[in-house]
Design a protein around this motif. Structure first.
Motif, PDB file in Angstrom:
ATOM      1  N   ASN A 183      12.016   0.722  -2.523  1.00  0.00           N
ATOM      2  CA  ASN A 183      11.552   1.323  -3.880  1.00  0.00           C
ATOM      3  C   ASN A 183      10.294   2.165  -3.775  1.00  0.00           C
ATOM      4  OD1 ASN A 183      12.304   1.489  -6.333  1.00  0.00           O
ATOM      5  ND2 ASN A 183      10.802  -0.210  -7.099  1.00  0.00           N
ATOM      6  N   GLY A 184       9.628   2.278  -2.579  1.00  0.00           N
ATOM      7  CA  GLY A 184       8.554   3.294  -2.347  1.00  0.00           C
ATOM      8  C   GLY A 184       7.376   2.132  -2.025  1.00  0.00           C
ATOM      9  N   PRO A 185       6.111   2.757  -1.823  1.00  0.00           N
ATOM     10  CA  PRO A 185       5.043   2.081  -1.590  1.00  0.00           C
ATOM     11  C   PRO A 185       4.610   1.000  -2.584  1.00  0.00           C
ATOM     12  CG  PRO A 185       4.671   4.436  -0.955  1.00  0.00           C
ATOM     13  CD  PRO A 185       6.008   4.253  -1.610  1.00  0.00           C
ATOM     14  N   GLU A 186       4.056  -0.039  -2.246  1.00  0.00           N
ATOM     15  CA  GLU A 186       3.637  -0.949  -3.243  1.00  0.00           C
ATOM     16  C   GLU A 186       2.648  -0.148  -4.246  1.00  0.00           C
ATOM     17  OE1 GLU A 186       1.481  -5.252  -3.558  1.00  0.00           O
ATOM     18  OE2 GLU A 186       2.000  -4.512  -1.528  1.00  0.00           O
TER      19      GLU A 186
ATOM     20  N   ARG B 298      10.608  16.098   3.654  1.00  0.00           N
ATOM     21  CA  ARG B 298       9.351  15.964   3.055  1.00  0.00           C
ATOM     22  C   ARG B 298       8.157  15.694   4.126  1.00  0.00           C
ATOM     23  NH1 ARG B 298       9.492  16.872  -2.757  1.00  0.00           N
ATOM     24  NH2 ARG B 298      11.466  17.605  -3.396  1.00  0.00           N
ATOM     25  N   PRO B 299       6.916  15.866   3.913  1.00  0.00           N
ATOM     26  CA  PRO B 299       6.035  15.150   4.433  1.00  0.00           C
ATOM     27  C   PRO B 299       5.814  13.742   4.088  1.00  0.00           C
ATOM     28  CG  PRO B 299       4.991  16.734   2.800  1.00  0.00           C
ATOM     29  CD  PRO B 299       6.433  16.850   2.753  1.00  0.00           C
ATOM     30  N   ALA B 300       5.307  13.002   4.812  1.00  0.00           N
ATOM     31  CA  ALA B 300       5.505  11.577   4.568  1.00  0.00           C
ATOM     32  C   ALA B 300       4.297  10.867   5.311  1.00  0.00           C
ATOM     33  CB  ALA B 300       6.717  10.701   4.716  1.00  0.00           C
TER      34      ALA B 300
ATOM     35  N   THR C 275       8.120   4.815   8.667  1.00  0.00           N
ATOM     36  CA  THR C 275       8.602   3.806   9.689  1.00  0.00           C
ATOM     37  C   THR C 275       9.043   2.595   9.086  1.00  0.00           C
ATOM     38  OG1 THR C 275       6.921   4.866  11.421  1.00  0.00           O
ATOM     39  CG2 THR C 275       8.072   2.335  11.777  1.00  0.00           C
ATOM     40  N   SER C 276       8.256   2.154   7.895  1.00  0.00           N
ATOM     41  CA  SER C 276       8.807   0.951   7.137  1.00  0.00           C
ATOM     42  C   SER C 276       9.839   1.154   6.413  1.00  0.00           C
ATOM     43  CB  SER C 276       7.548   0.482   6.260  1.00  0.00           C
ATOM     44  OG  SER C 276       7.990  -0.318   5.292  1.00  0.00           O
ATOM     45  N   ARG C 277      10.201   2.436   5.791  1.00  0.00           N
ATOM     46  CA  ARG C 277      11.359   2.690   5.188  1.00  0.00           C
ATOM     47  C   ARG C 277      12.449   2.789   6.269  1.00  0.00           C
ATOM     48  NH1 ARG C 277      14.503   8.185   4.187  1.00  0.00           N
ATOM     49  NH2 ARG C 277      16.168   7.016   3.264  1.00  0.00           N
ATOM     50  N   SER C 278      12.546   3.074   7.123  1.00  0.00           N
ATOM     51  CA  SER C 278      13.641   3.374   8.349  1.00  0.00           C
ATOM     52  C   SER C 278      14.667   4.216   7.542  1.00  0.00           C
ATOM     53  CB  SER C 278      13.825   1.997   8.952  1.00  0.00           C
ATOM     54  OG  SER C 278      15.144   1.974   9.935  1.00  0.00           O
ATOM     55  N   ASN C 279      15.792   3.576   7.853  1.00  0.00           N
ATOM     56  CA  ASN C 279      17.009   4.098   7.102  1.00  0.00           C
ATOM     57  C   ASN C 279      17.627   3.428   6.151  1.00  0.00           C
ATOM     58  OD1 ASN C 279      18.224   2.220   8.459  1.00  0.00           O
ATOM     59  ND2 ASN C 279      19.608   3.522   9.309  1.00  0.00           N
ATOM     60  N   SER C 280      16.647   2.674   5.306  1.00  0.00           N
ATOM     61  CA  SER C 280      17.108   1.881   3.980  1.00  0.00           C
ATOM     62  C   SER C 280      17.463   2.745   2.990  1.00  0.00           C
ATOM     63  CB  SER C 280      15.986   0.951   3.907  1.00  0.00           C
ATOM     64  OG  SER C 280      15.520  -0.048   4.581  1.00  0.00           O
ATOM     65  N   ASP C 281      18.488   2.262   2.095  1.00  0.00           N
ATOM     66  CA  ASP C 281      18.915   2.981   1.086  1.00  0.00           C
ATOM     67  C   ASP C 281      17.630   3.045   0.081  1.00  0.00           C
ATOM     68  OD1 ASP C 281      21.692   3.599   1.904  1.00  0.00           O
ATOM     69  OD2 ASP C 281      22.415   1.657   1.603  1.00  0.00           O
TER      70      ASP C 281
ATOM     71  N   MET D 130      -1.612   9.974   9.741  1.00  0.00           N
ATOM     72  CA  MET D 130      -0.931  10.974  10.621  1.00  0.00           C
ATOM     73  C   MET D 130       0.389  11.793   9.942  1.00  0.00           C
ATOM     74  SD  MET D 130       1.001   9.800  14.151  1.00  0.00           S
ATOM     75  CE  MET D 130       1.853  11.211  15.062  1.00  0.00           C
ATOM     76  N   TRP D 131       0.212  12.877  10.149  1.00  0.00           N
ATOM     77  CA  TRP D 131       1.469  13.704   9.306  1.00  0.00           C
ATOM     78  C   TRP D 131       2.659  13.276  10.057  1.00  0.00           C
ATOM     79  CZ3 TRP D 131       5.488  17.095  10.451  1.00  0.00           C
ATOM     80  CH2 TRP D 131       5.904  17.701   9.362  1.00  0.00           C
ATOM     81  N   ASN D 132       3.716  13.039   9.067  1.00  0.00           N
ATOM     82  CA  ASN D 132       5.167  12.994   9.485  1.00  0.00           C
ATOM     83  C   ASN D 132       6.308  13.407   8.705  1.00  0.00           C
ATOM     84  OD1 ASN D 132       7.668  10.518   9.202  1.00  0.00           O
ATOM     85  ND2 ASN D 132       6.761  10.986  11.506  1.00  0.00           N
ATOM     86  N   ARG D 133       7.218  13.953   9.448  1.00  0.00           N
ATOM     87  CA  ARG D 133       8.389  14.800   8.636  1.00  0.00           C
ATOM     88  C   ARG D 133       9.494  13.599   8.281  1.00  0.00           C
ATOM     89  NH1 ARG D 133      11.957  19.296  11.127  1.00  0.00           N
ATOM     90  NH2 ARG D 133      12.713  17.741  12.586  1.00  0.00           N
TER      91      ARG D 133
END
Length: 205
Positions: free
Chosen positions: A68-71, A48-50, A56-62, A1-4
């Motif tokens: 640190n991105g996807p595994e 960016r497209p995501a 959702t996993s990243r949420s608003n984390s720094d 599913m495309w997400n901005r």
């Protein structure tokens, strides 16, 4: 599913506050200045497209210490992210990027972003994207055009005068002075063709 994805999180930037900021297309603009933080909602320099689940996993984390991105990712996107985040407080007065992991309107872990910027310098894709965004928004991310500016604003040279700029053309030996420019600009050798001058936030002057 495309997400901005908003690289600078909406919840930390307050982008949803106030008026709608969507434009209808190229060369369609709203009056804006550095105080109008809500316009960051549709600023393409940090959109960016995501992958929906990853976003959702990243949420608003720094980025960095918290996210640190996807595994298993190779990190080829990290410099792009760093320059997108650092662009935002340069463009909008109420935003900031700082050390540590704040929980307010700032984005944290500047130390990681500085490392990411240096390890993953702008490539052809990112430079082309900067050109495309410029055609729509009429401003640029100066950290893509002039990567050394990061050190003068966020890094070890913060507070030092930035005095030498290379022209962004194939002839990298072309230079000009003074910088900042006032009234007159001097080139180190004869050149021909059209020249555009942009200010520190990428707006053509």
């Amino acid at each position: 599913m495309w997400n901005r994805e908003h690289i600078y999180p909406q919840s930390r930037g307050g982008f949803s506050d106030g008026i709608s900021t969507s434009a209808d297309g190229i060369d369609v603009y709203m009056a804006t200045d550095a105080t109008m933080t809500q316009h960051g909602h549709s600023d393409a320099h940090h959109l960016r497209p995501a992958d929906y689940q990853e976003n959702t996993s990243r949420s608003n984390s720094d980025y960095g210490e918290q996210y640190n991105g996807p595994e298993g990712n190779k990190g080829s996107w990290k410099g792009d992210v760093a320059r997108s985040i650092m662009y935002m407080p340069l463009r909008y007065n109420d935003l900031d990027v700082v050390s540590g992991n704040p929980d307010d309107s700032t984005v944290g872990h500047l130390e990681s972003l500085l490392i990411w910027h240096k390890r993953d310098m702008p490539d052809d894709y990112e430079m082309n994207r900067n050109n495309v965004v410029y055609k729509w928004q009429k401003n640029r991310n100066p950290f893509i055009d002039l990567p050394e500016l990061v050190d003068y604003i966020f890094g070890e040279k913060s507070g030092d005068l930035y005095t030498t700029v290379q022209i962004l053309k194939n002839e990298s030996d072309i230079k000009f002075y003074p910088n900042p420019v006032v009234d007159e600009i001097v080139f180190n050798r004869n050149i021909s063709g059209e020249i555009s001058i942009v200010n520190i936030v990428g707006k053509e002057v």
